[in-house]
Enzyme design. Structure first.
Site, PDB file in Angstrom:
ATOM      1  CG  ASP A  11     -40.236  30.678  12.677  1.00  0.00           C
ATOM      2  OD1 ASP A  11     -39.762  30.531  13.821  1.00  0.00           O
ATOM      3  OD2 ASP A  11     -39.632  31.227  11.749  1.00  0.00           O
ATOM      4  CG  ASP A  13     -36.479  35.401  15.561  1.00  0.00           C
ATOM      5  OD1 ASP A  13     -36.487  34.760  16.621  1.00  0.00           O
ATOM      6  OD2 ASP A  13     -36.564  36.647  15.519  1.00  0.00           O
ATOM      7  N   GLY A  54     -30.710  31.729  21.611  1.00  0.00           N
ATOM      8  CA  GLY A  54     -29.498  32.542  21.776  1.00  0.00           C
ATOM      9  C   GLY A  54     -28.525  31.984  22.799  1.00  0.00           C
ATOM     10  CD  GLU A  56     -30.862  27.188  24.054  1.00  0.00           C
ATOM     11  OE1 GLU A  56     -31.828  26.775  24.698  1.00  0.00           O
ATOM     12  OE2 GLU A  56     -30.740  28.388  23.739  1.00  0.00           O
ATOM     13  CB  SER A 124     -37.271  35.373  24.907  1.00  0.00           C
ATOM     14  OG  SER A 124     -37.023  36.618  24.251  1.00  0.00           O
ATOM     15  CG  ASN A 127     -36.189  38.738  21.793  1.00  0.00           C
ATOM     16  OD1 ASN A 127     -35.987  39.780  22.427  1.00  0.00           O
ATOM     17  ND2 ASN A 127     -35.253  37.858  21.559  1.00  0.00           N
TER      18      ASN A 127
HETATM   19  C1  XBP Z   1     -34.970  31.868  15.856  1.00  0.00           C
HETATM   20  C2  XBP Z   1     -33.977  31.527  16.904  1.00  0.00           C
HETATM   21  C3  XBP Z   1     -33.711  32.527  17.994  1.00  0.00           C
HETATM   22  C4  XBP Z   1     -33.169  33.838  17.417  1.00  0.00           C
HETATM   23  C5  XBP Z   1     -32.489  34.666  18.492  1.00  0.00           C
HETATM   24  O1  XBP Z   1     -36.203  31.476  16.387  1.00  0.00           O
HETATM   25  O2  XBP Z   1     -33.419  30.447  16.874  1.00  0.00           O
HETATM   26  O3  XBP Z   1     -32.746  31.944  18.836  1.00  0.00           O
HETATM   27  O4  XBP Z   1     -32.172  33.535  16.445  1.00  0.00           O
HETATM   28  O5  XBP Z   1     -33.397  34.915  19.542  1.00  0.00           O
HETATM   29  P1  XBP Z   1     -37.478  31.091  15.412  1.00  0.00           P
HETATM   30  P2  XBP Z   1     -32.952  34.587  21.065  1.00  0.00           P
HETATM   31  O6  XBP Z   1     -36.992  31.050  13.978  1.00  0.00           O
HETATM   32  O7  XBP Z   1     -37.945  29.753  15.930  1.00  0.00           O
HETATM   33  O8  XBP Z   1     -38.463  32.206  15.629  1.00  0.00           O
HETATM   34  O9  XBP Z   1     -31.585  35.204  21.277  1.00  0.00           O
HETATM   35  O10 XBP Z   1     -34.036  35.195  21.910  1.00  0.00           O
HETATM   36  O11 XBP Z   1     -32.940  33.083  21.146  1.00  0.00           O
HETATM   37 MG    MG Z   2     -37.403  31.069  12.017  1.00  0.00          MG
END
Ligand code: XBP
Ligand code: MG
Length: 235
Positions: A11, A13, A54, A56, A124, A127
């Site tokens: 993963d 974030d 983001g 959603e 994305s 990112n």
């Molecule tokens: C985390 C998410 C992302 C980020 C924001 O993703 O849910 O939406 O919070 O990024 P993961 P965006 O933990 O699966 O890596 O605004 O590009 O969605």
């Molecule tokens: Mg995560």
């Protein structure tokens, strides 16, 4: 560990790095730049993180926390989110992010031991690119065999789509994979794809329920890894 692990699926974030405060800052700056009197504080953002993606998340916020006279259309939300992504990318490029403790060593040792690496993230591709270039000074494809990002699937976490895409693209057996996650929705997504999961909660997910996790650790530092994972990567 019953099956030999041939692939680690990371993963992004909250797992590779504690990114969500930077995302929150970027969302709030985008709202301000677009003249919206919206502000996502830490408590509210923690609640909104139950929604992956983001766009959603913005839609969920508008539908569940506001009663706007002229709600943003899906097109407006896409434009707003693109603005947020530009802001986030600049914040990352300014060196605001560091990898979580132990992550660099975990990735380096996996590569040394010919364990394949993949990405499964609701964020994305752009990112992901910003983070990997900033923290590794490399392109994501130089480290990871497969990049399953939110812009490639219909349903984000906790749906299994992002993990299913890795399994399909790499033509691998899910039982020979280990997902590395930080949140409940990430855990559920991997489990739905029949993949074992190592969880280390990030700052926004410390109180999430991880009862389904196969392995749990407070951090990715080698001395805090579950013994099976330590043996896989360091013994
Ligand atoms: C985390 C998410 C992302 C980020 C924001 O993703 O849910 O939406 O919070 O990024 P993961 P965006 O933990 O699966 O890596 O605004 O590009 O969605
Ligand atoms: Mg995560």
């Amino acid at each position: 560990m019953r099956h030999v692990i041939s692939t680690l699926i990371f993963d992004v974030d909250g797992t590779l790095a504690e990114t969500e405060e930077l995302h929150r800052k970027a969302f709030n700056q985008a709202f301000k730049d677009k003249g919206l009197n919206w502000h996502w504080g830490i408590k509210l953002y923690g609640d909104l993180l139950k929604i992956a993606g983001g766009k959603e998340r913005i839609k969920f916020y508008q539908e569940n926390f506001l009663t706007p006279k002229s709600p943003l259309s899906d097109g407006d939300i896409t434009v707003l989110h693109n603005e947020k992504t530009k802001i986030y990318s600049n914040l990352v490029k300014n060196g605001s992010l560091t990898l979580r403790p132990g992550i660099r060593s975990l990735i380096e040792n996996s590569l040394k031991r010919n364990i394949s690496l993949a990405i499964s993230t609701s964020t994305s591709h752009s990112n992901l690119l910003s983070l990997i270039e900033s923290c590794f000074k490399k392109k994501p494809e130089d480290i990871f065999c497969c990049l399953s990002t939110g812009d490639l699937v219909k349903k984000k976490k906790p749906a299994s789509d992002l993990y299913d895409l890795v399994i399909d693209q790499m033509s691998i057996d899910p039982t020979e994979c280990l997902a590395v996650e930080d949140s409940r929705i990430g855990l559920l997504a991997a489990k739905s794809a029949k993949i074992k999961v190592l969880v280390s909660p990030s700052s926004y997910h410390l109180t999430d329920d991880f009862v389904e996790a196969d392995y749990f650790c407070k951090s990715f530092k080698k001395e805090q890894l579950p013994v099976d994972i330590y043996k896989l990567l360091y013994n």
